[in-house]
Structure formats: structure tokens, C-alpha cells
Design an enzyme around this catalytic site. Structure first.
Site, mmCIF file in Angstrom:
data_model
loop_
_atom_site.group_PDB
_atom_site.id
_atom_site.type_symbol
_atom_site.label_atom_id
_atom_site.label_comp_id
_atom_site.label_asym_id
_atom_site.label_seq_id
_atom_site.Cartn_x
_atom_site.Cartn_y
_atom_site.Cartn_z
ATOM 1 N N SER A 330 -5.769 -2.258 4.231
ATOM 2 C CA SER A 330 -5.387 -2.456 5.627
ATOM 3 C C SER A 330 -5.504 -3.916 6.081
ATOM 4 C CB SER A 330 -6.229 -1.522 6.497
ATOM 5 O OG SER A 330 -5.765 -1.482 7.816
ATOM 6 N N LYS A 355 -2.320 0.017 2.066
ATOM 7 C CA LYS A 355 -2.134 0.669 3.365
ATOM 8 C C LYS A 355 -1.248 -0.231 4.227
ATOM 9 C CE LYS A 355 -4.533 2.433 7.468
ATOM 10 N NZ LYS A 355 -3.906 1.528 8.444
ATOM 11 N N GLN A 359 -1.979 1.531 13.255
ATOM 12 C CA GLN A 359 -2.394 2.612 14.152
ATOM 13 C C GLN A 359 -2.711 2.073 15.543
ATOM 14 O OE1 GLN A 359 -3.527 2.640 10.777
ATOM 15 N NE2 GLN A 359 -1.852 4.089 10.585
#
Length: 505
Positions: A330, A355, A359
């Protein structure tokens, strides 16, 4: 407008004064009359057509609304039926939470979830970098709950848990149907208490008891390399609210100590806040260089570039080398890709996690939030790394002992035992340099002797039985071995030295 149109028509159809023929004079009134009738008739037709089209548009819209509302009416119908007819009373809040959670679960996205009171607290604690638990970032997996990365020096890492381990059960309860939030709530707990986890690593399963502790993350720590005092080694454990200030403080301190280049250790960094990743990346890039690209559902692209609004003018111009592994995910991948592609910095280690989604957390009430995927992010060169990861410039793997399955710590192994657990013990002992005659899983005299040596070295009673205390002592030695045989770090420091030499040249 109608009055103006009438006036214009009459002017264009009325004969001029130069028209003197009788035929022209006789036809003038009839032309006027015909023109006005035509106009009014056309107007009425236009109004009727407009009305019909309007009715059709409204009808289509109504049908669309009815179709859209059919699903919500169905949800409401189920809600009412349960409320009135279920054999026991059900909390309205519980039903509402279940509906929201179910909708998010239907997305089949491990990063989209409903957060109630306790879960929002857990999220906020993680963002701030302090909580009580085992210290591991997790996500939902088909088989249970997957560990993305254990936090260095936290209880999970000390117990030997690794990235990609699957938690099959927590204190005997299967995680197959658990949400991430349910699992986190069960794993976290008061400092000093223990949680038993059933772990699947590859084709092997085992259980491990982990004593919870306070995970108070100083998210950035730094020191000079023991092999070169001009190389500052900085570890970033997560991208939390305090990471940016921590990085500035650490860089300044290492510069004062003589650092001329830096190794940034992001191994096991499971990510965190996107804004932190932007700010941290901007420190290491020239202004206007691309950090990342975010693409929404309509394929609109937003490009994020380095600049003062992210780094407040604080820049790191020294040569930099980045270290990653399969637990780097991420935000740490955003940072790594930005430095690799926009600054030309070298990356050392193994393939990162992969990733590539963003979000957003939206408050639904004072006690609940909804976290769901709203976009995907691309690297500066427009690569989507999702489920692929970032490939290092120099691939360096961990020693074999780092890949061994953990031994279960809920049973005692002793002379005469035959099992896969004994085999694992022998493989660990052999990798640490203890003399064992076989690694076939037979607890023989040589294994007993090796265990006694391990116990003596750890200051334990040397009875030759592998018990819980010996388990802890073994993995303390494994951790020390891995640190002493960290080929990734050695390669990264060497890469940093070469970059520093090229800069000076």
C-alpha cells in the site's frame, strides 16, 4: 418571443407599396389569414409534441426510479418482516449494521468494510501508531485472515509470525466467516494476556500462543550502519500520522552524525495513510516530479506531484536506497515506486505485496464508519501494481531459516517423539549451527543434546525437553541469526555506498 415572431411574419408577408397589380391586392388578406392559421396550428402542434415528449421523459424517469427503488423497498420489506415476525426481538441497530456490512461484503473486496464502535477505535489507534495487541497488519483471505506484515519488534514478530501467514483460528474459533474487524477485535486485548492462533504457512498448519503487548510505534527509527558510518539506515514501520515528523527528525539527526546517504528499510511495512505517503515521497523528490496517479471509476486521472504543500520545503538530496519485501504494501509501495521511477533510486529485496487500490473512510454516525475502495492508484509510469507488486532492482532473498514454518508452542517435544514438529525443531537447530544427526523428525540423543545446549545458552534448566520457555529462547536466537545474516541490508548499504561515490565523482 411569440409577439416578436408574429410581427416579423407580418412584415415579410405583407406586399410592399410598389405592388400595384390587382392580383396582388386581392391576395393580401388571404395570405395574412393563411399565415396566421399556419402559425397558430404549428404552435399548437409543437405544444402537443412537447407535452407528449415531456410525458415520455417523465414516464421513463419514473420507471427508472421505480426500478432503482425496487431493491431498497425489498430491503425495507425484509427489515420490517424480521422486526415484526422473527421469533425473538432483534435490535434495529443490529439489523442496520448487518445490512450495511452485507452490502460491503458483497463487493468481494478485502479492503472495503463497515466499522462499528470498537473497529473505528482500532482504526484510529492504528493511524496514531499506538495500541495494545500483537502488532500485525491483516486482511481478509479466502481461507481466513492473512497477515500482511508483522510490525518489527512487536509480539507477533517476536513469536515468529510472518507476512502471508494465514490465521485459521483465534482461541479455537474459526476465522473462515470472520470479518477483518472481528478478527482484530479478538486478537487485540490487554497487555500481558495471551491469544492462541492457528496458523497456516504454505502446506503446514501449527498453533502459536502470542502474549499481547503495547505496540507503541515510533514509526521511524534510524542509526548509522555498523559497516559504514556515512550510511544512515532508517526503518519505517508504518505510514501513520507521526511518520512525517519522525522522518524529518531522524534525517536531521543522522546528518549531524555524518550520514552522506540513506538506506530506507520498508520491509514489513504494511502501509497506512495516503497523505503520509505523499508527504514522505515529496521529501525525496524534486518539485513537480510525479508521486502517484489516482484513477476513479470514470477513468478520470488525478496526478500528485512533489511540492511544498506536501513536504513544507524539507528535502532529502542525499543518495537513497529502498528495501522492500512481500510484507511491504500500500502506502509503502506508493513511496517505493515514486522513488524508484521519479528519482531513479535503487530498490533492494523481494517482490512487494501488491496493493494498488485507495480506500476512503466515511463517517456514518458518531460510532460507525464505512471504509471502502474508491479508486485505484498507478505508479508514476502508469503501472497498476495490484496483486503484482514492485520488482526490486536487485533481488535478494532471506536465509532459508526465515522461511521455515513456526513450531507449535502448545506442546512439549522430548526424546523419542516422532513428528513434523520435531523435524522443524531439528531444521532450526541445524540452521543455527547446533549439531544434530538427522532432520527426519526423530527426536534422538543428538537432538536432546542440541536442545540442552540451546537451553544453557539461554540460561534455562538444561533438561533436553523442548517446552514453552525453550520455544521462546529458540526464536530469540533465530531473530538474532537473521539480523546477523541480513544479506538484504548488506546489499542495500553497498548500493548506497556506490550511489554516494557516483554523486561525489
Amino acid at each position: 418571443m411569440a409577439t416578436n415572431n408574429d410581427s416579423e411574419n407580418e412584415t415579410t408577408t405583407t406586399p410592399t407599396k410598389q405592388t400595384k397589380t390587382p392580383l396582388s391586392k386581392k391576395k393580401v388578406p388571404r395570405r395574412k389569414h393563411f399565415t396566421r392559421l399556419t402559425y397558430w396550428f404549428s404552435l399548437v402542434i409543437a405544444l402537443l409534441v412537447g407535452l407528449i415528449v415531456g410525458v415520455l421523459i417523465v414516464t421513463v424517469q419514473v420507471r427508472k426510479n421505480l426500478a432503482a427503488n425496487a431493491e431498497t423497498r425489498q430491503i425495507d420489506q425484509v427489515y420490517q418482516l424480521i422486526q415484526k415476525n422473527y421469533y425473538t426481538k432483534v435490535s434495529k441497530k443490529k439489523l442496520a449494521n448487518g445490512a450495511i456490512s452485507g452490502m460491503l461484503k458483497s463487493l468481494n473486496d478485502p479492503f472495503s468494510e463497515y466499522l462499528a464502535t470498537e473497529e473505528t477505535s482500532n482504526l484510529n489507534e492504528s493511524i496514531s501508531g499506538s495500541f495494545e495487541g500483537i502488532g500485525a497488519q491483516v486482511q481478509k483471505d479466502n481461507a481466513g485472515i492473512k497477515i500482511v506484515s508483522p510490525i518489527k519488534n512487536a509480539p507477533a514478530a517476536k513469536a515468529g509470525l510472518k507476512a502471508n501467514d494465514i490465521i485459521l483460528a483465534i482461541d479455537g474459533q474459526s476465522t473462515a466467516q470472520m470479518t477483518v474487524n472481528d478478527a482484530v477485535s479478538k486478537i487485540r486485548g490487554k497487555k500481558g494476556s495471551s491469544v492462541q492462533l492457528k496458523i497456516k504457512r504454505g502446506a503446514t498448519t501449527f498453533t502459536v500462543k502470542v502474549k499481547r503487548g503495547k505496540v507503541d510505534q515510533a514509526t521511524v527509527t534510524g542509526t548509522l550502519s555498523p559497516t559504514d558510518k556515512q550510511v544512515g539506515v532508517i526503518q519505517v514501520t508504518t505510514f501513520a500520522e507521526n511518520t512525517v515528523s519522525g522522518m524529518k527528525k531522524t534525517i536531521k539527526a543522522l546528518r549531524k552524525q555524518g550520514a552522506k546517504s540513506f538506506v530506507l528499510d520498508l520491509r514489513g511495512n504494511g502501509g497506512g495513510l495516503m497523505n503520509t505517503a505523499l508527504s514522505l515521497s515529496s521529501m525525496f523528490l524534486q518539485d513537480k516530479k510525479v508521486i502517484m496517479r489516482v484513477v476513479d471509476r470514470d477513468q478520470n486521472e488525478t496526478v500528485y506531484r512533489a511540492g511544498k504543500k506536501y513536504d513544507d520545503g524539507f528535502k532529502v538530496t542525499e543518495p537513497v536506497t529502498v528495501m522492500v519485501d512481500s510484507g511491504s504494501a500500500s502506502a509503502s509501495e506508493i513511496f517505493t515506486a515514486a522513488l524508484q521511477q521519479s528519482a531513479g533510486d535503487k530498490v533492494v529485496g523481494t517482490q512487494s505485496f501488491g496493493k494498488g487500490t485507495v480506500q476512503t473512510v466515511i463517517p456514518l454516525s458518531e460510532t460507525s464508519e464505512m471504509k471502502f475502495t474508491t479508486a485505484k492508484w498507478l505508479t508514476p509510469n502508469k503501472t497498476w501494481i495490484n496483486k503484482v507488486g514492485i520488482t526490486p532492482d536487485t533481488v535478494v532473498d532471506y536465509p532459508t531459516i526465515a522461511k521455515l514454518t513456526l513450531i507449535s508452542n502448545d506442546a512439549t517435544l522430548k526424546n523419542g517423539d516422532v513428528s513434523d514438529q520435531v523435524k522443524l525443531l531439528q531444521e532450526n537447530l541445524q540452521a543455527l549451527g547446533y549439531a544434530v544427526d538427522n532432520t527426519k523428525g526423530i527426536f534422538d540423543d543428538s537432538t536432546t543434546a542440541a536442545v540442552k545446549q540451546l537451553q544453557t545458552k539461554a540460561g534455562l534448566t538444561a533438561n533436553g525437553e523442548f517446552n514453552e520457555d525453550t520455544y521462546t529462547a529458540l526464536y530469540v536466537q533465530v531473530a538474532a541469526f537473521l539480523q546477523a545474516h541480513d544479506e538484504m541490508m548488506r546489499t542495500a548499504v553497498k548500493t548506497s555506498q556506490e550511489a554516494q561515490a557516483n554523486t561525489q565523482a
